[in-house]
Design a protein around this motif. Structure first.
Motif: not given
Ligand code: KG4
Ligand code: ZN
Length: 333
Positions: A134-136, A165-167, A182-184
């Motif tokens: 996850s993000g955490g 992913f977020d970065k 990002l997946e899209r």
């Protein structure tokens, strides 16, 4: 009936399930206010939990047609997470439990992610290997039984997979949180256009994503603005492939090491299509809970609560939450 509260990050969640694991309600209120800061701001998350928690709990009880005084157990996430955020759910759960002298079950958030697989209608039975991404957090665990005593096989040494992913999304000019975007974007790209590192030389079952993020940063600088604009989809697809391969590589090692052929996946990153497809090809029996049970939710906390020691009133009143990493310190003290 079991009522559970979860407020470890930025989602305010409450759920009601039966002791058999049937979900009667699972309310998730996403705050949607952190995107403008490019990440979750703990103080703001905490204030929003405070505003939302009453309504979210009421909604969960109403939807389940349950009354506070009828509950057999109240469960709540104790940690790890953002302390200011955890405190809101924890204090609320204590107060609700104390009102009718209901027993309380403090739940470890990561045990919760694993216990999402134990919910009805098709509970996934241990033993299995669990990947939580996850993000955490990003970890692999050997789950022998339903309890909180899972064996930690590996975890990330730096960023979580969702954070990677977020970065990456941020470097490519996408909003926060950027995993789904990002997946899209990656759908129109060539995943082999660029060769990004998967930390494959790192032995064992730990993960590392910091080098990957830096590799993307350097590649973007090298290419220059015009070329990056032209090849954004290729960059996204190649970057995504590196994360998926890094996860899959450790999952394969974990299955080999444990001799198990059953795998459960949880955490927000489990929503990622290419990851689901890649793990589906490993030949293991795989449990992929629905996206709302993969991301943070309270039904998974209620599920875990069925397998932890519960505290009778008033023993839980002086219990406290713990932040990320604090439980290890507590155990060592
Ligand atoms: O489990 P979660 O909802 O919250 C945390 O506990 O962090 O996970 C959120 C993370 C974010 O980093 C987000 O970008 C990522 O999961 N995520 C995805 C996708 N959907 C959410 N990553 C990749 N592909 C997706 N489709
Ligand atoms: Zn989580």
């Amino acid at each position: 009936m079991i009522l559970a509260l979860e407020t470890s990050c930025d989602d305010t969640c409450a759920a009601v399930i039966t002791p058999e694991g049937a979900i009667h309600s699972n309310v998730i209120s996403s705050q949607g206010v952190h995107d403008r800061y490019g990440g979750v701001v703990p103080e703001i998350a905490s204030r929003h939990h405070l505003e939302l928690i009453g309504e979210v709990v009421q909604d969960a009880l109403n939807t389940a047609d349950a009354k506070l005084e009828q509950l057999d157990l109240i469960a709540v996430t104790r940690g790890p997470g953002l302390v200011a955020a955890l405190l809101v759910g924890f204090a609320t759960a204590k107060a609700l439990a104390a009102a009718h002298e209901t027993p309380l079950a403090p739940v470890d958030h990561l045990h919760g992610h694993i216990a999402a697989s134990f919910l009805a209608p098709e509970p996934f039975e241990p033993p299995f290997v669990s990947l939580v991404a996850s993000g955490g957090h990003t970890l692999l665990a050997k789950v022998r039984d339903h309890g909180p005593g899972y064996e930690l096989l590996g975890q990330t040494l730096d960023d979580a997979a969702g954070e990677a992913f977020d970065k990456g999304a941020r470097l490519l000019g996408l909003g926060y949180p950027g995993g789904a975007a990002l997946e899209r974007l990656a759908r129109d790209g060539d995943s082999e256009a660029f060769d990004f590192p998967t930390a494959s030389s790192l032995k064992g079952l730990d993960f590392s994503f910091a080098g990957l993020k830096t590799a993307l940063l350097y590649r973007i600088r090298e290419l220059g603005e015009a070329e990056v604009a032209r090849r954004r989809a290729d960059l996204a697809a190649s970057y995504q492939r590196a994360i998926v391969e890094a996860l899959a590589l450790r999952v394969v090692r974990a299955l080999e090491q444990t001799g198990l052929d059953r795998l459960a996946v949880g955490g927000g990153v489990a929503a990622n299509g290419p990851l689901r497809e890649r793990l589906g090809r490993l030949g293991a029996t795989i449990d992929l809970p629905s996206p709302e049970l993969c991301t943070d939710n309270a039904a998974m906390i209620a599920s875990a609560a069925r397998y932890v020691p519960t505290l009778p009133y008033p023993e839980y009143l002086d219990l406290d939450v713990y932040a990320t990493g604090e439980r290890a310190l507590e155990a060592a003290a």
